[in-house]
Design an enzyme around this catalytic site. Structure first.
Site, mmCIF file in Angstrom:
data_model
loop_
_atom_site.group_PDB
_atom_site.id
_atom_site.type_symbol
_atom_site.label_atom_id
_atom_site.label_comp_id
_atom_site.label_asym_id
_atom_site.label_seq_id
_atom_site.Cartn_x
_atom_site.Cartn_y
_atom_site.Cartn_z
ATOM 1 N N ALA A 114 57.510 88.350 56.400
ATOM 2 C CA ALA A 114 56.625 87.745 57.398
ATOM 3 C C ALA A 114 57.205 87.754 58.799
ATOM 4 O O ALA A 114 56.462 87.814 59.785
ATOM 5 C CB ALA A 114 56.293 86.309 56.984
ATOM 6 N N PHE A 149 54.567 81.520 56.526
ATOM 7 C CA PHE A 149 54.265 80.367 55.687
ATOM 8 C C PHE A 149 55.279 79.243 55.855
ATOM 9 O O PHE A 149 54.935 78.074 55.848
ATOM 10 C CB PHE A 149 54.243 80.793 54.216
ATOM 11 C CG PHE A 149 52.905 81.330 53.769
ATOM 12 C CD1 PHE A 149 52.285 80.831 52.646
ATOM 13 C CD2 PHE A 149 52.278 82.339 54.475
ATOM 14 C CE1 PHE A 149 51.055 81.317 52.223
ATOM 15 C CE2 PHE A 149 51.060 82.841 54.074
ATOM 16 C CZ PHE A 149 50.441 82.333 52.941
ATOM 17 N N GLN A 200 56.142 92.912 52.424
ATOM 18 C CA GLN A 200 55.469 91.805 51.756
ATOM 19 C C GLN A 200 54.226 91.378 52.537
ATOM 20 O O GLN A 200 53.502 90.494 52.097
ATOM 21 C CB GLN A 200 56.423 90.619 51.636
ATOM 22 C CG GLN A 200 57.670 90.919 50.819
ATOM 23 C CD GLN A 200 58.653 89.758 50.826
ATOM 24 O OE1 GLN A 200 58.459 88.775 50.129
ATOM 25 N NE2 GLN A 200 59.707 89.866 51.626
ATOM 26 N N ILE A 246 50.474 91.697 54.492
ATOM 27 C CA ILE A 246 49.166 92.214 54.090
ATOM 28 C C ILE A 246 48.311 92.596 55.290
ATOM 29 O O ILE A 246 47.117 92.843 55.148
ATOM 30 C CB ILE A 246 48.410 91.173 53.231
ATOM 31 C CG1 ILE A 246 48.172 89.873 54.022
ATOM 32 C CG2 ILE A 246 49.161 90.887 51.942
ATOM 33 C CD1 ILE A 246 47.309 88.846 53.289
ATOM 34 N N HIS A 261 52.149 93.045 48.345
ATOM 35 C CA HIS A 261 51.165 91.985 48.154
ATOM 36 C C HIS A 261 49.756 92.402 48.552
ATOM 37 O O HIS A 261 48.880 91.558 48.730
ATOM 38 C CB HIS A 261 51.597 90.737 48.943
ATOM 39 C CG HIS A 261 52.887 90.160 48.452
ATOM 40 N ND1 HIS A 261 53.799 89.534 49.292
ATOM 41 C CD2 HIS A 261 53.439 90.123 47.218
ATOM 42 C CE1 HIS A 261 54.848 89.142 48.578
ATOM 43 N NE2 HIS A 261 54.654 89.491 47.334
ATOM 44 N N CYS A 286 28.672 92.383 46.832
ATOM 45 C CA CYS A 286 28.452 93.825 46.658
ATOM 46 C C CYS A 286 26.969 94.076 46.470
ATOM 47 O O CYS A 286 26.183 93.159 46.200
ATOM 48 C CB CYS A 286 29.250 94.290 45.438
ATOM 49 S SG CYS A 286 29.005 96.024 44.979
ATOM 50 N N CYS A 329 25.712 95.305 43.995
ATOM 51 C CA CYS A 329 25.406 94.981 42.605
ATOM 52 C C CYS A 329 25.322 93.475 42.367
ATOM 53 O O CYS A 329 24.983 93.024 41.279
ATOM 54 C CB CYS A 329 26.442 95.589 41.666
ATOM 55 S SG CYS A 329 28.030 94.707 41.628
ATOM 56 N N THR A 337 62.701 88.411 56.550
ATOM 57 C CA THR A 337 62.373 87.770 55.284
ATOM 58 C C THR A 337 63.522 86.884 54.843
ATOM 59 O O THR A 337 64.689 87.234 55.006
ATOM 60 C CB THR A 337 62.064 88.790 54.176
ATOM 61 O OG1 THR A 337 61.905 88.120 52.922
ATOM 62 C CG2 THR A 337 63.170 89.833 54.044
#
Length: 241
Positions: free
Chosen positions: A26, A37, A105, A107, A123, A153, A155, A193
């Site tokens: 992060a 976090f 790590q 995202i 992740h 979606c 569907c 990290t």
């Protein structure tokens, strides 16, 4: 180690290496304005109806999808964030043929935005989403433009982010590829990290060389096994190498 000496040592290590792997957390993204976090201003220090680790869990997603997506959109997606000096330097090293992989790590997709191509996202990524019913894939814009709190979606199934939630396991193929890359590295740089999140943090055990560099603003649990400890901001240090 003072910054000037830190940069000098790291520059020499990079120049003498031909297969660099970077493992980041992060702290790489905080310099782009994305909160982590565990710091003083991080998500764990803020007050919510539920702890962040509960709201980002598989159970919470299944049982309270509307609350999950409210929190997810507000606290996990940062469309205005841009790559910082660390992302750009790593992409440069890859173009020069010195860096073989980035293991992250995070995202947020900022390594790819900077130009890195071989990125192992342990992740997952907010930029990938899929229908839990039929598997159809969607991009981030689809989720953000959804008229409903819970994106759907065609569907009728829920569209969820392709990120690893609490209670879920990491993608085995991504983990294996990251482990292989680290095992072949002649220089492993670990940055931004605290190395407390497992199983991701355990990947550095696959490194068998003698040039393990840890760059972080605070001590980590793996400092005793590192060959070089460099204290400071990852972007500030890498930008001068």
């Amino acid at each position: 180690m003072q910054l000037e000496n830190t940069v000098k040592v790291l520059r020499e290590l990079v120049e003498s290496s031909g297969n660099i792997v970077f493992f980041g957390g992060a702290g790489v993204s905080t310099e782009s304005g994305i909160p982590d976090f565990r710091s003083v201003d991080g998500l764990y220090s803020q007050k919510y109806a539920y702890p962040p680790e509960v709201m980002l869990s598989h159970t919470f997603f299944e049982n309270r999808p509307e609350e999950f997506f409210r929190f997810y959109r507000e606290k996990m997606i940062f469309t205005d964030a841009r790559p910082n000096a660390a992302h750009l330097k790593l992409a440069q090293w890859e173009r020069e043929g010195k860096l073989s992989a980035v293991v992250t790590q995070n995202i947020d997709g900022l390594h790819q935005a900077a130009g890195s191509r071989n990125v192992y996202e342990l992740h997952g990524s907010v930029h990938r989403n899929y229908c839990v019913r039929c598997g159809k894939k969607y991009d981030l814009d689809y989720v953000l433009r959804s008229p409903d709190i819970v994106p759907r979606c065609a569907c009728g199934g829920m569209v969820r982010p392709d990120v690893v939630l609490y209670e879920e396991v990491l993608d085995g193929e991504v983990m294996n590829k990251a482990a292989r890359a680290i095992s072949k590295a002649d220089l492993l740089i670990v940055g931004g990290t605290s190395l407390v999140v497992y199983p991701a943090a355990g990947l550095i055990r696959y490194y068998s060389g003698d040039k393990l560099v840890i760059i972080n603003k605070t001590p980590t649990l793996s400092d005793s096994g590192a060959d070089y400890i460099m204290e400071g901001k990852i972007g500030e240090i890498l930008s001068q190498v």
